[in-house]
Design a protein around this motif. Structure first.
Motif, PDB file in Angstrom:
ATOM      1  N   SER A 190       0.848  -1.190   0.000  1.00 53.77           N
ATOM      2  CA  SER A 190       0.000   0.000   0.000  1.00 53.77           C
ATOM      3  C   SER A 190       0.880   1.235   0.000  1.00 53.77           C
ATOM      4  O   SER A 190       2.055   1.181   0.354  1.00 53.77           O
ATOM      5  CB  SER A 190      -0.925   0.011   1.223  1.00 53.77           C
ATOM      6  N   VAL A 195       0.148   5.154  -7.665  1.00 55.21           N
ATOM      7  CA  VAL A 195      -0.819   4.070  -7.829  1.00 55.21           C
ATOM      8  C   VAL A 195      -1.483   4.140  -9.204  1.00 55.21           C
ATOM      9  O   VAL A 195      -1.997   3.120  -9.695  1.00 55.21           O
ATOM     10  CB  VAL A 195      -1.875   4.068  -6.703  1.00 55.21           C
ATOM     11  N   PRO A 197      -1.279   0.200 -10.609  1.00 61.39           N
ATOM     12  CA  PRO A 197      -2.637  -0.055 -10.104  1.00 61.39           C
ATOM     13  C   PRO A 197      -2.746  -1.312  -9.246  1.00 61.39           C
ATOM     14  O   PRO A 197      -3.769  -1.521  -8.593  1.00 61.39           O
ATOM     15  CB  PRO A 197      -3.462  -0.172 -11.390  1.00 61.39           C
ATOM     16  N   GLN A 230      -2.238  -2.240  -3.212  1.00 57.68           N
ATOM     17  CA  GLN A 230      -3.389  -2.653  -2.422  1.00 57.68           C
ATOM     18  C   GLN A 230      -4.325  -1.471  -2.154  1.00 57.68           C
ATOM     19  O   GLN A 230      -5.536  -1.567  -2.327  1.00 57.68           O
ATOM     20  CB  GLN A 230      -2.917  -3.250  -1.094  1.00 57.68           C
ATOM     21  N   SER A 231      -3.749  -0.346  -1.724  1.00 60.25           N
ATOM     22  CA  SER A 231      -4.571   0.813  -1.381  1.00 60.25           C
ATOM     23  C   SER A 231      -3.686   2.046  -1.325  1.00 60.25           C
ATOM     24  O   SER A 231      -2.453   1.958  -1.404  1.00 60.25           O
ATOM     25  CB  SER A 231      -5.263   0.605  -0.025  1.00 60.25           C
ATOM     26  N   ASN A 244      -8.001   2.098  -6.832  1.00 55.54           N
ATOM     27  CA  ASN A 244      -7.513   1.504  -5.585  1.00 55.54           C
ATOM     28  C   ASN A 244      -8.338   1.969  -4.394  1.00 55.54           C
ATOM     29  O   ASN A 244      -8.868   3.078  -4.386  1.00 55.54           O
ATOM     30  CB  ASN A 244      -6.047   1.898  -5.350  1.00 55.54           C
ATOM     31  N   CYS A 255      -9.123   3.731  -1.111  1.00 56.53           N
ATOM     32  CA  CYS A 255      -8.557   5.047  -0.809  1.00 56.53           C
ATOM     33  C   CYS A 255      -9.031   5.571   0.547  1.00 56.53           C
ATOM     34  O   CYS A 255     -10.229   5.555   0.847  1.00 56.53           O
ATOM     35  CB  CYS A 255      -8.942   6.045  -1.905  1.00 56.53           C
ATOM     36  N   SER A 305     -12.518   4.853  -6.817  1.00 54.80           N
ATOM     37  CA  SER A 305     -12.419   3.824  -5.779  1.00 54.80           C
ATOM     38  C   SER A 305     -13.792   3.305  -5.379  1.00 54.80           C
ATOM     39  O   SER A 305     -14.742   4.076  -5.222  1.00 54.80           O
ATOM     40  CB  SER A 305     -11.719   4.391  -4.537  1.00 54.80           C
ATOM     41  N   SER A 309      -8.972  -2.916   4.064  1.00 56.45           N
ATOM     42  CA  SER A 309      -8.747  -3.054   2.629  1.00 56.45           C
ATOM     43  C   SER A 309      -8.209  -4.436   2.295  1.00 56.45           C
ATOM     44  O   SER A 309      -8.645  -5.083   1.335  1.00 56.45           O
ATOM     45  CB  SER A 309      -7.761  -1.985   2.145  1.00 56.45           C
ATOM     46  N   SER A 324     -10.274  -7.334   0.094  1.00 54.15           N
ATOM     47  CA  SER A 324      -9.753  -7.944  -1.132  1.00 54.15           C
ATOM     48  C   SER A 324      -9.693  -9.456  -1.019  1.00 54.15           C
ATOM     49  O   SER A 324      -9.828 -10.174  -2.007  1.00 54.15           O
ATOM     50  CB  SER A 324      -8.363  -7.380  -1.449  1.00 54.15           C
TER      51      SER A 324
END
Length: 296
Positions: free
Chosen positions: A83, A98, A102, A105-106, A200, A202, A227, A262, A266
């Motif tokens: 991240s 990011v 892409p 993770q966040s 991502n 956010c 996001s 996050s 996922s």
């Protein structure tokens, strides 16, 4: 754990967090946050970026992004998840990163700065963009002044003494060059043009009374970013340097919580996280409404 004024790295679990400090500053701005996240299990890395960090030869913003991408790729080769968390201009750099990577993770945006438009910015700030194209380009440096991004008066006094003595403090430099400010403006323009493509997870944390970057900055990103999991938290007892000011514990705790949520989302496929607005914002809005009624 290794820590220095030059870089910070804390070994943790398989979720690494790349921490990007503010313009022409150092990882010291993120020392507390890095330690807190590591205590929560995360691997944290707050690097020095060539051409961006204090003490390095200034470079175009493309070099900043290349340096940040290199650090990201190094972490991605070693850890399951990476991240990105940025402070001030570092948050803008995080968004650009990011966008390029892409698979992050966040992204966590702390005191996001796309425009210097806070209440303490001097009226002549807009003239510096023109001064960049004049002989002043290599001579003039924008000098930081009270309140130094800090609502905490004791810490502000400590920082003021440090800046008088060393031209630098734990919350950043005493001055910033025109070329650095110009490249920051170019980076912000890139982010504005591309933020709508970022998907991502956010997190946005911003002080309502930020004297450097007004709430218009995070509101723009919150309304533009793509996001699915977006969380916005407003602070009401801090200024710009929220990783050092009165609510640094809240910033660290909410960042750690968001990163874990996050990660969990996922893994489970549940990306329906709802936007969150802090109680601080609701309280401040009520105060403003009351003032408005009295004036009316």
């Amino acid at each position: 754990m290794t820590t220095s004024a030059r870089q910070i790295f804390n070994e943790g679990d398989g979720h690494a967090v790349l921490l990007l400090h503010g313009l022409s500053s150092s990882p010291l701005e993120l020392r507390y946050l890095s330690r807190f996240l590591n205590d929560e299990g995360f691997t944290t890395c707050a690097p020095v970026l060539g051409g961006y960090s204090a003490g390095s030869v200034e470079q175009p913003m493309e070099q900043w992004l290349d340096a940040a991408t290199h650090e990201f790729d190094e972490l991605a080769a070693r850890y399951d998840r990476v991240s990105v968390c940025g402070l001030s201009i570092g948050a803008a750099l995080g968004l650009a990163l990011v966008h390029r990577r892409p698979q992050a993770q966040s992204v966590a945006l702390l005191s996001l700065t796309l425009t210097y438009d806070g209440w303490a910015i001097p009226w002549y700030r807009f003239l510096l963009n023109w001064a960049y194209y004049s002989p002043l380009r290599w001579r003039y440096r924008y000098r930081e002044s009270e309140p130094y991004g800090l609502r905490n008066e004791a810490l502000r006094a400590k920082v003021a003494r440090a800046m008088e003595r060393d031209d630098f403090s734990e919350i950043g430099p005493a001055t910033i060059s025109l070329p650095a400010l110009h490249e920051a403006s170019r980076l912000a323009a890139f982010v504005r043009a591309n933020v709508g493509e970022i998907r991502n997870d956010c997190l946005i944390i911003h002080a309502i009374d930020d004297e450097t970057s007004s709430p218009r900055n995070p509101r723009f990103v919150a309304s533009s970013i793509a996001s699915t999991f977006l969380r916005t938290i407003w602070l009401d007892d801090s200024y710009h340097m929220i990783t050092s000011d009165n609510e640094r514990e809240i910033v660290a705790r909410e960042t750690a919580l968001f990163l874990r949520e996050s990660e969990l989302a996922s893994r489970t496929g549940d990306l329906s996280g709802t936007p969150v607005v802090s109680k601080a914002l609701a309280r401040r809005l009520r105060q403003l409404a009351a003032v408005g009624r009295v004036k009316a």
